[in-house]
Design a protein around this motif. Structure first.
Motif, PDB file in Angstrom:
ATOM      1  N   PHE A  25       0.820  -1.210   0.000  1.00  0.00           N
ATOM      2  CA  PHE A  25       0.000   0.000   0.000  1.00  0.00           C
ATOM      3  C   PHE A  25       0.854   1.260   0.000  1.00  0.00           C
ATOM      4  N   VAL A  26       1.879   1.290   0.860  1.00  0.00           N
ATOM      5  CA  VAL A  26       2.684   2.497   1.034  1.00  0.00           C
ATOM      6  C   VAL A  26       3.560   2.775  -0.180  1.00  0.00           C
ATOM      7  N   SER A  27       4.157   1.733  -0.750  1.00  0.00           N
ATOM      8  CA  SER A  27       5.088   1.912  -1.855  1.00  0.00           C
ATOM      9  C   SER A  27       4.477   2.633  -3.055  1.00  0.00           C
ATOM     10  N   PRO A  28       3.302   2.210  -3.561  1.00  0.00           N
ATOM     11  CA  PRO A  28       2.734   2.941  -4.713  1.00  0.00           C
ATOM     12  C   PRO A  28       2.305   4.356  -4.382  1.00  0.00           C
ATOM     13  N   VAL A  29       1.859   4.589  -3.130  1.00  0.00           N
ATOM     14  CA  VAL A  29       1.454   5.936  -2.737  1.00  0.00           C
ATOM     15  C   VAL A  29       2.663   6.869  -2.741  1.00  0.00           C
ATOM     16  N   SER A  31       5.603   6.409  -4.321  1.00  0.00           N
ATOM     17  CA  SER A  31       6.168   6.575  -5.662  1.00  0.00           C
ATOM     18  C   SER A  31       5.303   7.486  -6.517  1.00  0.00           C
ATOM     19  N   THR A  32       3.972   7.365  -6.383  1.00  0.00           N
ATOM     20  CA  THR A  32       3.075   8.247  -7.140  1.00  0.00           C
ATOM     21  C   THR A  32       3.238   9.689  -6.698  1.00  0.00           C
ATOM     22  N   SER A  33       3.343   9.903  -5.398  1.00  0.00           N
ATOM     23  CA  SER A  33       3.541  11.260  -4.889  1.00  0.00           C
ATOM     24  C   SER A  33       4.842  11.849  -5.418  1.00  0.00           C
ATOM     25  N   GLY A  40       4.767  16.622 -12.081  1.00  0.00           N
ATOM     26  CA  GLY A  40       3.646  17.544 -12.000  1.00  0.00           C
ATOM     27  C   GLY A  40       4.048  18.946 -11.599  1.00  0.00           C
ATOM     28  N   ALA A  41       4.910  19.059 -10.605  1.00  0.00           N
ATOM     29  CA  ALA A  41       5.300  20.383 -10.109  1.00  0.00           C
ATOM     30  C   ALA A  41       6.446  20.976 -10.920  1.00  0.00           C
ATOM     31  N   ALA A  42       7.543  20.212 -11.039  1.00  0.00           N
ATOM     32  CA  ALA A  42       8.732  20.746 -11.709  1.00  0.00           C
ATOM     33  C   ALA A  42       8.498  20.940 -13.209  1.00  0.00           C
ATOM     34  N   THR A 124      -4.836   8.215  -5.076  1.00  0.00           N
ATOM     35  CA  THR A 124      -3.781   9.139  -4.670  1.00  0.00           C
ATOM     36  C   THR A 124      -3.724  10.351  -5.591  1.00  0.00           C
ATOM     37  N   ALA A 125      -3.970  10.127  -6.883  1.00  0.00           N
ATOM     38  CA  ALA A 125      -3.899  11.212  -7.861  1.00  0.00           C
ATOM     39  C   ALA A 125      -4.902  12.319  -7.556  1.00  0.00           C
TER      40      ALA A 125
END
Length: 253
Positions: A25-29, A31-33, A40-42, A124-125
């Motif tokens: 559960f934590v790993s994809p969250v 990595s997506t972030s 998305g930001a840069a 998460t998206a």
């Protein structure tokens, strides 16, 4: 079909998955972030829109496809390789079940795990971008088909692999580069004409394009072509698996 046999294999694989549910559960969250922070930001701050969609939202289908394809392949390949490695696959082959039931159990479990990861990334998206899915049923259909088809590919890799290093060889050196070069983070129309032609030889382009169409109603290739591509890929994997069990390639040899 022996549903009890399929369910036994399926539940055995799923129990292994839930034993590491926190990591799963934590790993994809995380990595997506990270992808949203970097891309998305840069990069997104320098790209206003792509095909009328904000760049942050545009990369969501590509992120989901990247994780789903690699997770489905890895889960399925390890699932069938491990019993081959420890020798319990011979007990499975001597049991009164056919190859379709074996494949259904292992592939079904791997596809379920990949689907779980895909849904987590999608949820998460929503914390990072405003996202609207124009064709939700088509989106789920493409997602499920992709999970199944790449789980079938992973099953083939697990049969082929002779050691643990080879299990990661194709996902890392073939699938991941194809996804990155298949328009997961950009539209292929942004490329020079010559590179657009080259990119169309990448089979992953058709999967990502169809999946992105289900979100935004725009695609680099026709939706019919995307459906045909995933259908042919799935059929080819099934045919090859049938040949494997018929000949005993890499199983009894």
């Amino acid at each position: 079909m022996n549903l009890n046999a399929v369910l036994t294999i399926y539940l055995s694989e799923m129990r292994r998955f839930f034993r590491t549910i926190t990591q799963s559960f934590v790993s994809p969250v995380l990595s997506t972030s990270l992808y949203f922070v970097v891309f998305g930001a840069a990069i997104g701050s320098r790209i206003d829109q792509v095909e009328g969609v904000s760049y942050g939202a545009f990369i969501v289908p590509g992120l989901i496809m990247l994780s789903v394809m690699t997770q489905a392949t890895s889960n399925a390949s390890f699932g069938i390789y491990f019993p081959k490695f420890i020798g319990t696959i011979y007990e499975l082959l001597s049991a009164p079940i056919n190859f379709l039931e074996i494949v259904a159990g292992y592939v079904g479990a791997a596809a379920t795990k990949a689907l779980f990861i895909g849904v987590i990334i999608l949820v998460t998206a929503y914390f990072f971008v405003d996202l609207e899915i124009q064709h939700p049923f088509a989106m789920m259909g493409f997602l499920i088909l992709t999970c199944i088809s790449f789980s079938l590919l992973g099953f083939i890799i697990g049969i082929w692999a002779g050691n643990f290093e080879q299990l990661q060889l194709i996902p890392l050196l073939v699938i991941t580069p194809l996804v990155f070069l298949g328009g997961s983070f950009y539209s292929i129309t942004m490329l020079p004409p010559a590179w657009q032609t080259v990119t169309l030889f990448n089979p992953v382009v058709y999967l990502i394009s169809g999946f992105r169409w289900s979100f935004f109603g725009t695609a680099d290739v026709g939706i019919g072509v995307s459906l045909l591509a995933i259908a042919l890929f799935t059929a080819a994997c099934l045919g090859f698996i049938g040949w494997i069990f018929k000949t005993g390639w890499r199983i009894r040899q």
